[in-house]
Enzyme design. Sequence first.
Site, PDB file in Angstrom:
ATOM      1  N   LYS A 223      40.856  35.650  41.052  1.00  7.57           N
ATOM      2  CA  LYS A 223      41.422  36.855  41.685  1.00  7.57           C
ATOM      3  C   LYS A 223      42.333  37.605  40.713  1.00  7.57           C
ATOM      4  CE  LYS A 223      43.525  34.477  44.907  1.00  7.57           C
ATOM      5  NZ  LYS A 223      43.237  33.087  44.477  1.00  7.57           N
TER       6      LYS A 223
ATOM      7  N   ARG B 184      47.336  35.228  53.330  1.00  6.73           N
ATOM      8  CA  ARG B 184      46.853  33.859  53.150  1.00  6.73           C
ATOM      9  C   ARG B 184      46.829  33.093  54.459  1.00  6.73           C
ATOM     10  NH1 ARG B 184      48.233  33.180  47.355  1.00  6.73           N
ATOM     11  NH2 ARG B 184      47.546  31.126  46.740  1.00  6.73           N
TER      12      ARG B 184
END
Length: 214
Positions: free
Chosen positions: A13, A88
């Site tokens: 990422k 998250r």
Amino acid sequence: MILILLGPPGSGKGTQAKRLVAEQGLPQLSTGDMLRTAISKGTELGFKAKSFMDKGALVPDDVVVGLISERIRQVDCSKGFILDGFPRTIPQADALDEMLKANGRQVDRVVLFDIQDAELVSRLSQRRTCLKCGAMYHLTALPPKAAEVCDQCGSSLIQRDDDREEVIHNRLKVYHRETAPLIGYYRSQNKLQVIDASLPSDVVTEKLAKALVS
Ligand code: AP5
């Protein structure tokens, strides 16, 4: 564009977000980087976060939601931004939706970096990061020219405290338990695209570029 890069630790990422910053001119908002900056400055927030990060656990939702909420109000985020490592958890995703909705905005796209855990352990345990400029290396796939020295700025390279093998295993467990449910969350909103993150970095960059225009 408001883009989320979703994926397990080590899936690439951060690597791809940095490339997108250069191409798209949008800022990268990495909660991991923000927390590490707080730790290096010795702030109270950093002190609190470190105890969670060193174990591979998640920092409490209210702390990271507060960081993002403050960050997205800054002027460089007015045209959009790339979220790397946030949200998250489902409560973080709900909080993000709420804060964007309050300003008539929404998440436009979510790209999932799909890759098996076994590959991630090797990537993370061999990762080295430049303390000064943030450049990233991999001891075998992308080694620095001189051992432990950054090719770009000549500073020392470090191994992140949470890139020790026992912590990596916990980070992966936490990902599957807390973060993977976001795959269904964004799929049900028709925002999710999946790319194979096990491919070489340049191929992932091409696939990501195609996903963003499709
Ligand atoms: P954070 O900093 O966000 O870490 P992470 O999500 O675990 O992700 P990484 O930075 O480890 O990996 P990445 O996917 O960015 O991969 P990278 O490009 O670096 O979070 C750290 C901690 O902070 C968390 O554990 C938590 O405690 C806390 N935290 C952060 N955000 C939070 C939140 N929202 N809520 C609660 N807590 C939060 O690549 C990895 C390696 O692989 C590099 O060596 C790279 O060179 C190599 N590589 C990259 N792509 C490829 C490729 N295609 N092929 C081969 N090698 C590759």
